[in-house]
Design an enzyme around this catalytic site. Structure first.
Site, mmCIF file in Angstrom:
data_model
loop_
_atom_site.group_PDB
_atom_site.id
_atom_site.type_symbol
_atom_site.label_atom_id
_atom_site.label_comp_id
_atom_site.label_asym_id
_atom_site.label_seq_id
_atom_site.Cartn_x
_atom_site.Cartn_y
_atom_site.Cartn_z
ATOM 1 N N LYS A 99 0.810 -1.221 0.000
ATOM 2 C CA LYS A 99 0.000 0.000 0.000
ATOM 3 C C LYS A 99 0.842 1.268 0.000
ATOM 4 O O LYS A 99 2.019 1.261 0.361
ATOM 5 C CB LYS A 99 -0.953 -0.021 1.197
ATOM 6 C CG LYS A 99 -2.119 -0.983 0.936
ATOM 7 C CD LYS A 99 -3.294 -0.781 1.827
ATOM 8 C CE LYS A 99 -4.417 -1.706 1.354
ATOM 9 N NZ LYS A 99 -5.479 -1.831 2.322
ATOM 10 N N ARG B 177 -3.833 -9.932 4.703
ATOM 11 C CA ARG B 177 -4.248 -9.975 3.288
ATOM 12 C C ARG B 177 -3.061 -9.470 2.467
ATOM 13 O O ARG B 177 -2.670 -8.306 2.598
ATOM 14 C CB ARG B 177 -5.478 -9.086 3.111
ATOM 15 C CG ARG B 177 -6.056 -9.061 1.707
ATOM 16 C CD ARG B 177 -7.301 -8.162 1.664
ATOM 17 N NE ARG B 177 -7.893 -8.152 0.348
ATOM 18 C CZ ARG B 177 -7.495 -7.350 -0.637
ATOM 19 N NH1 ARG B 177 -6.515 -6.503 -0.456
ATOM 20 N NH2 ARG B 177 -8.082 -7.421 -1.825
HETATM 21 C C1 9MG Z 1 -10.276 -5.024 -1.104
HETATM 22 N N1 9MG Z 1 -9.271 -4.526 -0.179
HETATM 23 C C2 9MG Z 1 -8.222 -3.722 -0.473
HETATM 24 N N2 9MG Z 1 -7.529 -3.445 0.646
HETATM 25 C C3 9MG Z 1 -8.151 -4.105 1.650
HETATM 26 C C4 9MG Z 1 -7.923 -4.216 3.022
HETATM 27 O O1 9MG Z 1 -6.929 -3.575 3.627
HETATM 28 N N3 9MG Z 1 -8.758 -4.975 3.755
HETATM 29 C C5 9MG Z 1 -9.800 -5.618 3.168
HETATM 30 N N4 9MG Z 1 -10.605 -6.360 3.968
HETATM 31 N N5 9MG Z 1 -10.070 -5.536 1.864
HETATM 32 C C6 9MG Z 1 -9.259 -4.790 1.128
#
Ligand code: 9MG
Length: 276
Positions: free
Chosen positions: A220, A254
């Site tokens: 990010k 994630r």
């Molecule tokens: C779809 N998406 C993109 N970034 C995300 C994040 O940090 N958390 C979740 N749950 N979905 C995300």
């Protein structure tokens, strides 16, 4: 703490890795690379081979400034991938905020819904409540198109926690057991670098809500702001962020880079014993 994800059950004695599969032309990191259904399917299978515990399939980018896609377009992107993964040994999560897409994905075999709108749409709540799938309730301020223009909080940690607490209560009231609920502070969704850092620093406070906690920091822009690296060169920062998140209470991370994250978490888990 148990985590029920459709037909799957996890005891969370070690952190879980959710691998990201974007079936979109404009995702911020791997945009375009996995657009075609067949390529997305083989990418998904590769992430399973690399040790992913869950796969998150998305057909609409939610990056800042991303353009919306129609329900039909989103279905056309994600359904072939979900159907192609039927019978795989890991649960499939559908990354969508559209109730119609949730319902179709659940019929196609999805075991989890990842909703950046935290089931605030009553039809989305119904779609999940009428099934046995898990749900990730994420915090965001504003809409993806404009959310990074001027995010404002008095106390970001308190406000995110209060929002997620209310959404957990609403979700439980709809009949969804807390072992099916995951919360997520939504790093980068209507947050400045200072907001993101405060949330990561105090992530442990969100564990007080008593449900599973997911952190999505992979590649990010906050990591770009800290390192000066573009998205393609943020792997070391992403690994550091995942480890910090897990040490501060995240049970699920994630990520784009499954193999590297799995290896890094193995080291952490070995050092911490089963209490990572
Ligand atoms: C779809 N998406 C993109 N970034 C995300 C994040 O940090 N958390 C979740 N749950 N979905 C995300």
């Amino acid at each position: 703490m148990l985590f029920h994800c459709g037909n799957f059950q996890f005891d969370l004695t070690r952190p879980l890795v959710m691998g990201i599969v974007n079936v979109t032309p404009d995702s911020f990191f791997d945009g375009g690379l996995h657009l075609q259904g067949r390529d997305a399917l083989s990418h998904a299978q590769q992430l399973i081979a690399e040790g992913a515990d869950i796969l998150d399939i998305g057909g609409e980018s939610t990056r800042p400034g991303a353009q919306p896609v129609s329900i039909q377009e989103e279905l056309d992107r994600v359904l072939p991938v979900i159907e192609g993964l039927r019978g795989t040994p890991v649960p499939i999560s559908i990354d969508t905020f559209k109730p119609e897409v949730m319902r179709a994905a659940i019929v196609a075999g999805a075991q989890m819904v990842n909703d950046i709108d935290a089931l605030q749409d009553p039809a989305a709540m119904d779609a999940v409540a009428g099934s046995n799938v898990a749900v990730c309730l994420m915090h965001k301020q504003g809409k993806p198109q404009t959310m990074q223009q001027q995010p404002e909080y008095q106390n970001v940690v308190a406000e995110v926690s209060a929002f997620l607490s209310a959404r957990v209560a609403a979700t439980e009231a709809a009949g969804i057991h807390r072992t099916r609920i995951v919360i997520d502070p939504g790093f980068g969704f209507g947050k400045t670098l200072a907001h993101n850092l405060a949330l990561l620093r105090e992530l442990k406070r969100l564990t007080e809500l008593g449900v599973q906690l997911l952190a999505g920091l992979s590649r990010k822009s906050m990591l770009g702001a800290l390192t000066g690296q573009d998205a393609g060169h943020r792997l070391p920062a992403s690994i550091a962020a995942a480890l910090i998140a897990v040490q501060r209470g995240a049970g699920i991370v994630r990520v784009h880079d499954v193999r590297a994250t799995v290896d890094a978490l193995k080291v952490l888990t070995a050092v911490n014993g089963d209490a990572a």
